[in-house]
Design a protein around this motif. Sequence first.
Motif, PDB file in Angstrom:
ATOM      1  N   ALA A   9      27.086  12.966 -57.505  1.00 25.69           N
ATOM      2  CA  ALA A   9      27.440  12.253 -59.071  1.00 25.69           C
ATOM      3  C   ALA A   9      28.979  12.434 -58.956  1.00 25.69           C
ATOM      4  CB  ALA A   9      26.585  12.622 -59.956  1.00 25.69           C
ATOM      5  N   PHE A  10      29.488  13.187 -58.817  1.00 22.14           N
ATOM      6  CA  PHE A  10      30.930  13.411 -58.772  1.00 22.14           C
ATOM      7  C   PHE A  10      31.521  13.166 -57.089  1.00 22.14           C
ATOM      8  CE2 PHE A  10      35.462  16.524 -58.716  1.00 22.14           C
ATOM      9  CZ  PHE A  10      35.730  16.472 -59.075  1.00 22.14           C
ATOM     10  N   CYS A  11      30.985  13.272 -56.433  1.00 21.47           N
ATOM     11  CA  CYS A  11      31.901  12.658 -55.236  1.00 21.47           C
ATOM     12  C   CYS A  11      32.148  10.887 -55.355  1.00 21.47           C
ATOM     13  CB  CYS A  11      30.707  12.856 -53.935  1.00 21.47           C
ATOM     14  SG  CYS A  11      30.679  14.499 -53.665  1.00 21.47           S
ATOM     15  N   GLU A  12      31.223  10.215 -55.800  1.00 21.66           N
ATOM     16  CA  GLU A  12      30.722   8.840 -55.967  1.00 21.66           C
ATOM     17  C   GLU A  12      31.854   8.294 -57.374  1.00 21.66           C
ATOM     18  OE1 GLU A  12      26.762   8.680 -57.803  1.00 21.66           O
ATOM     19  OE2 GLU A  12      26.092   8.032 -56.030  1.00 21.66           O
ATOM     20  N   SER A  13      31.857   9.505 -58.402  1.00 20.12           N
ATOM     21  CA  SER A  13      33.596   9.410 -59.224  1.00 20.12           C
ATOM     22  C   SER A  13      34.738   9.546 -58.571  1.00 20.12           C
ATOM     23  CB  SER A  13      33.140  10.343 -60.417  1.00 20.12           C
ATOM     24  OG  SER A  13      34.498  11.073 -61.290  1.00 20.12           O
ATOM     25  N   LEU A  14      34.752  10.349 -57.924  1.00 23.50           N
ATOM     26  CA  LEU A  14      35.857  10.206 -56.970  1.00 23.50           C
ATOM     27  C   LEU A  14      36.073   8.914 -56.016  1.00 23.50           C
ATOM     28  CD1 LEU A  14      35.507  14.071 -56.027  1.00 23.50           C
ATOM     29  CD2 LEU A  14      37.204  13.076 -57.867  1.00 23.50           C
ATOM     30  N   VAL A  15      35.262   8.797 -55.466  1.00 18.43           N
ATOM     31  CA  VAL A  15      35.716   7.568 -54.702  1.00 18.43           C
ATOM     32  C   VAL A  15      35.615   5.827 -55.369  1.00 18.43           C
ATOM     33  CG1 VAL A  15      33.810   6.278 -52.666  1.00 18.43           C
ATOM     34  CG2 VAL A  15      34.278   8.369 -52.885  1.00 18.43           C
ATOM     35  N   ASN A  16      34.631   6.450 -56.809  1.00 15.28           N
ATOM     36  CA  ASN A  16      34.852   5.030 -57.244  1.00 15.28           C
ATOM     37  C   ASN A  16      35.975   4.573 -58.539  1.00 15.28           C
ATOM     38  OD1 ASN A  16      32.406   3.259 -55.428  1.00 15.28           O
ATOM     39  ND2 ASN A  16      31.177   4.594 -56.528  1.00 15.28           N
ATOM     40  N   ASP A  17      35.920   6.066 -58.512  1.00 13.03           N
ATOM     41  CA  ASP A  17      36.858   6.181 -59.644  1.00 13.03           C
ATOM     42  C   ASP A  17      36.849   5.700 -60.980  1.00 13.03           C
ATOM     43  OD1 ASP A  17      39.348   6.931 -61.106  1.00 13.03           O
ATOM     44  OD2 ASP A  17      40.280   5.311 -60.774  1.00 13.03           O
ATOM     45  N   THR A  18      35.482   6.255 -61.342  1.00 11.34           N
ATOM     46  CA  THR A  18      34.484   5.856 -63.069  1.00 11.34           C
ATOM     47  C   THR A  18      34.479   7.196 -63.123  1.00 11.34           C
ATOM     48  OG1 THR A  18      32.193   6.518 -61.190  1.00 11.34           O
ATOM     49  CG2 THR A  18      33.244   4.380 -61.545  1.00 11.34           C
ATOM     50  N   PRO A  19      34.193   7.473 -64.278  1.00  9.65           N
ATOM     51  CA  PRO A  19      33.871   8.468 -65.531  1.00  9.65           C
ATOM     52  C   PRO A  19      33.082   9.581 -65.052  1.00  9.65           C
ATOM     53  CG  PRO A  19      33.941   7.024 -67.147  1.00  9.65           C
ATOM     54  CD  PRO A  19      33.790   6.066 -65.381  1.00  9.65           C
ATOM     55  N   VAL A  20      33.420  11.019 -65.129  1.00 10.63           N
ATOM     56  CA  VAL A  20      32.641  11.898 -64.429  1.00 10.63           C
ATOM     57  C   VAL A  20      31.623  11.659 -65.400  1.00 10.63           C
ATOM     58  CG1 VAL A  20      34.824  13.032 -63.626  1.00 10.63           C
ATOM     59  CG2 VAL A  20      34.035  13.666 -66.011  1.00 10.63           C
ATOM     60  N   PRO A  21      29.605  12.321 -65.529  1.00 15.34           N
ATOM     61  CA  PRO A  21      29.028  12.555 -66.375  1.00 15.34           C
ATOM     62  C   PRO A  21      28.471  13.531 -67.149  1.00 15.34           C
ATOM     63  CG  PRO A  21      28.141  12.515 -63.270  1.00 15.34           C
ATOM     64  CD  PRO A  21      29.853  12.387 -63.462  1.00 15.34           C
ATOM     65  N   CYS A  22      29.997  14.846 -66.549  1.00 15.93           N
ATOM     66  CA  CYS A  22      29.552  15.776 -67.582  1.00 15.93           C
ATOM     67  C   CYS A  22      30.648  16.369 -66.933  1.00 15.93           C
ATOM     68  CB  CYS A  22      28.669  16.944 -66.709  1.00 15.93           C
ATOM     69  SG  CYS A  22      28.587  18.300 -67.728  1.00 15.93           S
ATOM     70  N   THR A  23      31.919  16.281 -68.188  1.00 14.62           N
ATOM     71  CA  THR A  23      33.079  16.745 -68.723  1.00 14.62           C
ATOM     72  C   THR A  23      33.554  18.250 -68.939  1.00 14.62           C
ATOM     73  OG1 THR A  23      33.012  16.113 -70.957  1.00 14.62           O
ATOM     74  CG2 THR A  23      33.290  14.393 -69.540  1.00 14.62           C
ATOM     75  N   GLY A  24      34.372  18.392 -68.863  1.00 14.41           N
ATOM     76  CA  GLY A  24      35.065  19.088 -69.372  1.00 14.41           C
ATOM     77  C   GLY A  24      34.542  19.304 -70.915  1.00 14.41           C
ATOM     78  N   GLU A  25      35.063  18.758 -71.686  1.00 10.34           N
ATOM     79  CA  GLU A  25      34.317  18.935 -73.040  1.00 10.34           C
ATOM     80  C   GLU A  25      33.140  19.331 -73.189  1.00 10.34           C
ATOM     81  OE1 GLU A  25      33.894  16.512 -77.929  1.00 10.34           O
ATOM     82  OE2 GLU A  25      35.223  14.929 -75.925  1.00 10.34           O
ATOM     83  N   ASP A  26      32.128  18.675 -72.566  1.00 11.67           N
ATOM     84  CA  ASP A  26      30.398  19.127 -72.327  1.00 11.67           C
ATOM     85  C   ASP A  26      30.479  20.770 -72.512  1.00 11.67           C
ATOM     86  OD1 ASP A  26      29.756  16.344 -72.835  1.00 11.67           O
ATOM     87  OD2 ASP A  26      30.021  15.873 -70.581  1.00 11.67           O
ATOM     88  N   GLY A  27      31.201  21.102 -71.363  1.00 14.43           N
ATOM     89  CA  GLY A  27      31.558  22.876 -70.877  1.00 14.43           C
ATOM     90  C   GLY A  27      31.636  23.146 -72.134  1.00 14.43           C
TER      91      GLY A  27
END
Length: 447
Positions: free
Chosen positions: A344-362
């Motif tokens: 999921a993070f790889c896809e976010s990097l390649v496609n420049d889409t939002p990350v599914p689990c953010t710093g705010e979630d942490g």
Amino acid sequence: MKASYSLPTAAIAVFVALSQVHVEAFTTQLRTLRKSSSLSMNVIENTGAKEIRVGVIGMGRIGLVHLEAIGKAPGVRPIIVSNPTVAKAERAATQFNIPRFTGDAMDVITDPDVDAVWICSPSSVHCEQIKACAKYGKHVFCEKPIATDLPETVEAINACNEAGVKLMIGLQRRFDENFKRVRDAVSSQEVGDTIMIKLCSRDPAPPPFEYVKGGGGIFADMAVHDLDMSRFLAGQDPIEILAVGSTKIDDSIKDLPGSEKFDTAACLVRYPNGVQAMIDVCRQSSYGYDQRAEVLGTSGMIQTDNVYPNTAKLYKNDFTGNADMPYDFFLQRYNEAYVSETVAFCESLVNDTPVPCTGEDGLVALIMAMAADKSAAENRWVTFREIVEGVYCASPTECELLSQSDVFPDGFKPVAKAGDLLSPDYDQRKVNGGILDKVTSFFKNPA
């Protein structure tokens, strides 16, 4: 930042319609429009390929799971790994055909060819490594926790936000197919409006004394996953929590401070609209790794079962049921979830889409664990607002925790929500920045 000219009424209306962004966010965007990341640079330079080059810090069990998944993700190529015991890094590099390895994490972070870094190192160094990645313009995947205390957590997240780099936190249960199916049922109202959420987390055997001592307690090192899952399933931020704990399994820890002495605990979490979440955790389960979830809705219920190594059933005159016990090790139970979150993070990097689990979630997960700890210690309901209001930030990356006895700094205004402690993240800046581009284009080229 104030504009040097006044906007006509019609233009203001257009701006409001396009942006729907607060003035504070607008001014922040103006300051950051020219910021770019290593990802955006590579996408521009490699329009056709969009290959993202990554490094991985930490070649322990989790690091190897992530590294294997990275190697299978399209458009992403691992080019360097590190581990303090350099022989482990060398073995991993050989096994996964990685061109470079090192014993120093900073070699990964400062490598000019690296676009993104996976941090799979011990928790005690997560914060400094996240900040270093932000300094050198690297996107970050970090296993939880972000840091070992609340102010450092806020600083680390804001370091990434201010630098304009992506930050994703590893809360792998969100990517487990069982829990995802429950979340899907809630989101689509397949079971109607949520009434109650139940979660249990029971380990096969208690961890060593050395792990428990100094580990932050049962709410921070164990129940934090279930607290986060309750928020994930509820789909909204919690209001308050009541928690209790006891020592029922391991007498060797009974004299440790705070919730470190608990091997068994329960939490009741209140969410908006009367939704309740009930959580129980225990460090020992005689029948294997017990990880289940249930959501009761106004028109039905959805429930997960444990995961077994096979589907075989045994039928005898004195027993009927699964032939074998559930998985008894978290890497077996959640192996596919770890892989899925990496992809999921790889896809976010390649496609420049939002990350599914953010710093705010942490951050919210940590705040929930801290509130549970406080509730158990003081035997009362604790609002999550209480925890957030104690954080003072002189700047986005300079924060401290205030106690009630402290003299508040001049101009200190407590905030109520975790998100209010954070500056806009990479994806928020990109969305808001795109809106600002439209506004700018409108002023330059009016119809």
